[in-house]
Design an enzyme around this catalytic site. Structure first.
Site, mmCIF file in Angstrom:
data_model
loop_
_atom_site.group_PDB
_atom_site.id
_atom_site.type_symbol
_atom_site.label_atom_id
_atom_site.label_comp_id
_atom_site.label_asym_id
_atom_site.label_seq_id
_atom_site.Cartn_x
_atom_site.Cartn_y
_atom_site.Cartn_z
ATOM 1 C CE LYS A 121 -2.739 2.813 2.841
ATOM 2 N NZ LYS A 121 -2.807 3.160 4.233
ATOM 3 C CG ASP A 139 -7.829 4.022 2.845
ATOM 4 O OD1 ASP A 139 -8.765 3.642 2.098
ATOM 5 O OD2 ASP A 139 -7.836 5.117 3.417
#
Length: 220
Positions: A121, A139
């Site tokens: 991420k 997220d």
């Protein structure tokens, strides 16, 4: 509505709400963004934005960062949480950038993921926001909304990213992932969620999610 019509509705609504898209983490270059994103794990962007100026006053590039000890970094970033792990990551990746990349942050996700403390991420955020390379960092907000909207099964963030990349046009990925984050915070939060304010979920949302919401509301 068909799936493609729902996708179009979500995109159009997000563009109407966020024609100008604020970047959540304050930074001035790829390095300061990388450090800020690393620090944001299990913390809030607001908290990170309060602490990074103090860190960057002492070191806003990898050459200065490795002059600090891990303990000195940890002392500064303690308020963001997980400081033992994050301070080691910041110091370690800064050393590698100096030794291997002449102090520059690489623009390839695979190379970023090799750096200490940098997961998929974090690497995706850096390539999209610092280098403009299409990526779709997922997220908790994106994971939640992709499920609420019926765009993903919600099993895990890996699957959610695959589904998002399949559904949304590649040239929109970098804007969309930020727009969805802002929308999740403002209109479709995990707690204190008001469906009346959440026009996208109200219009195209997964039927079981809406029914569950209405059932809980009725029971109150």
């Amino acid at each position: 509505m068909t799936k493609s019509e729902k996708v179009s509705f979500a995109i159009e609504t997000l563009n109407d709400l966020y024609p100008e898209i604020p970047v959540p983490l304050e930074h001035k270059d790829p390095y300061t963004l990388l450090i800020a994103v690393l620090m944001s794990a299990q913390s809030t962007d607001v908290r990170v934005n309060q602490i990074t100026p103090m860190l960057f006053r002492k070191a806003d590039n990898p050459y200065d960062m490795i002059k600090l000890t891990v303990e000195e970094i940890r002392e500064i970033i303690k308020p963001v949480g997980l400081s033992p792990m994050k301070s080691k990551g910041i110091h370690g990746l800064s050393r590698i950038l100096v030794e291997k990349y002449e102090g520059k942050v690489p623009s390839e996700i695979e190379l970023l993921e090799e750096l200490p403390g940098v997961g998929h991420k974090t690497a995706s955020v850096v390539v999209s926001q610092a280098f403009g390379i299409p990526a779709f960092p997922v997220d908790t907000h994106i994971h939640r909304l992709m499920y609420r909207w019926g765009f993903s099964s919600g099993k895990n963030v890996v699957q959610t990213e695959i589904d998002a990349k399949r559904l949304f046009p590649k040239d929109l990925w970098n804007d969309l992932h930020l727009q969805i984050i802002w929308y999740g915070r403002e209109y479709s939060p995990a707690r204190g969620w008001d469906l009346e304010k959440d026009v996208i979920t109200r219009t195209i949302g997964r039927r079981s999610v809406i029914n569950e919401y209405l059932k809980k509301k009725k029971a109150r």
